[in-house]
Enzyme design. Structure first.
Site, PDB file in Angstrom:
ATOM      1  N   HIS A  13       0.841  -1.205   0.000  1.00  0.00           N
ATOM      2  CA  HIS A  13       0.000   0.000   0.000  1.00  0.00           C
ATOM      3  C   HIS A  13       0.877   1.256   0.000  1.00  0.00           C
ATOM      4  O   HIS A  13       0.666   2.182  -0.802  1.00  0.00           O
ATOM      5  CB  HIS A  13      -0.898  -0.039   1.233  1.00  0.00           C
ATOM      6  CG  HIS A  13      -1.764   1.153   1.427  1.00  0.00           C
ATOM      7  ND1 HIS A  13      -3.127   1.128   1.261  1.00  0.00           N
ATOM      8  CD2 HIS A  13      -1.473   2.438   1.797  1.00  0.00           C
ATOM      9  CE1 HIS A  13      -3.628   2.329   1.510  1.00  0.00           C
ATOM     10  NE2 HIS A  13      -2.641   3.138   1.844  1.00  0.00           N
ATOM     11  N   GLU A  14       1.870   1.294   0.883  1.00  0.00           N
ATOM     12  CA  GLU A  14       2.724   2.475   0.990  1.00  0.00           C
ATOM     13  C   GLU A  14       3.652   2.624  -0.215  1.00  0.00           C
ATOM     14  O   GLU A  14       3.889   3.735  -0.688  1.00  0.00           O
ATOM     15  CB  GLU A  14       3.531   2.421   2.288  1.00  0.00           C
ATOM     16  CG  GLU A  14       2.698   2.535   3.553  1.00  0.00           C
ATOM     17  CD  GLU A  14       1.838   3.789   3.575  1.00  0.00           C
ATOM     18  OE1 GLU A  14       2.304   4.842   3.089  1.00  0.00           O
ATOM     19  OE2 GLU A  14       0.706   3.712   4.065  1.00  0.00           O
ATOM     20  N   HIS A  17       1.811   4.302  -3.023  1.00  0.00           N
ATOM     21  CA  HIS A  17       1.761   5.762  -2.888  1.00  0.00           C
ATOM     22  C   HIS A  17       3.038   6.393  -3.447  1.00  0.00           C
ATOM     23  O   HIS A  17       2.994   7.335  -4.247  1.00  0.00           O
ATOM     24  CB  HIS A  17       1.644   6.153  -1.411  1.00  0.00           C
ATOM     25  CG  HIS A  17       0.285   6.000  -0.828  1.00  0.00           C
ATOM     26  ND1 HIS A  17      -0.858   6.505  -1.411  1.00  0.00           N
ATOM     27  CD2 HIS A  17      -0.126   5.403   0.329  1.00  0.00           C
ATOM     28  CE1 HIS A  17      -1.906   6.224  -0.658  1.00  0.00           C
ATOM     29  NE2 HIS A  17      -1.490   5.561   0.406  1.00  0.00           N
TER      30      HIS A  17
END
Length: 217
Positions: A13-14, A17
């Site tokens: 997820h990170e 980003h």
């Protein structure tokens, strides 16, 4: 097991980003070493360990958060558009992981006779348990982070839509965001029997989970 899957999913997820930010012109995450798949670069003591472990023990929905990926909106090619793209990249990565887990579960389910012969009933049970948990964890992370409340990704998605005084008030709310989230996550369900976050996740992540799993069985 659930906590480990949350940690793995939150890491992707990170990275998502940071990767989208890089593609949009901002190399801040890359320069900070946050495009690594090494969980140690992203995990937050409370959000990545204590919170999901506590939720697992409480039997509630599984969600967590990692250290926010640093980015500089002034380095983005089109700040208003790209901020939304960077924010939505995390939840999208979780939805893609959920779809991958669903595909793998479908293969395991349709090949269950062969898998049972290879791994035995206990091994097959663990394969099913890991894949279904992986699907649910990622759906929960996706929809939890889409809640339009600071510091979650949903707040950054709606921010460009706000203008003038409404935008100023929204910025002011950020100072109280974490206490409000703690109240919503723990105080309301534990003491008042009201669980708005859980109800939202049941309606979104829970229903989509049922649809995906049933579709491949």
């Amino acid at each position: 097991m659930s906590v480990l899957l949350v940690m793995f999913s939150a890491t992707i997820h990170e990275v998502a980003h940071g990767w989208v930010a890089l593609k949009c012109g901002d190399a801040t995450a890359k320069e900070a070493g946050r495009l690594s798949l090494d969980p140690r670069a992203h995990l937050d003591g409370f959000g990545s360990f204590v919170l999901p472990l506590f939720m697992a023990l409480m039997g509630g929905p599984m969600f967590a958060f990692a250290k926010p990926v640093p980015y500089n909106p002034y380095r983005l090619k089109n700040p208003r558009r790209d901020e939304v793209l960077v924010a939505i990249a995390g939840p999208v990565s979780n939805l893609l992981q959920a779809l991958l887990g669903t595909a793998l579960f479908g293969i395991a389910w349709k090949s269950r006779i062969a898998v049972l012969g290879l791994l035995g009933s206990t091994g097959y049970m663990w394969v099913v348990r890991i894949l279904t948990t992986y699907i649910y964890v990622n759906l929960t992370l996706a929809f939890f982070n889409l809640i339009p409340f600071p510091p979650l990704d949903g707040s950054k998605i709606v921010m460009p839509l706000l203008h003038g005084r409404v935008r100023e008030e929204y910025y002011r709310v950020q100072a109280y965001a974490m206490p409000v989230l703690i109240v919503a996550l723990y105080v309301l369900p534990s003491f008042l029997g009201i669980d708005p976050v859980g109800a939202f996740l049941d309606f979104t992540a829970g229903n989509l989970y049922d649809l995906l799993v049933q579709a491949v069985m």
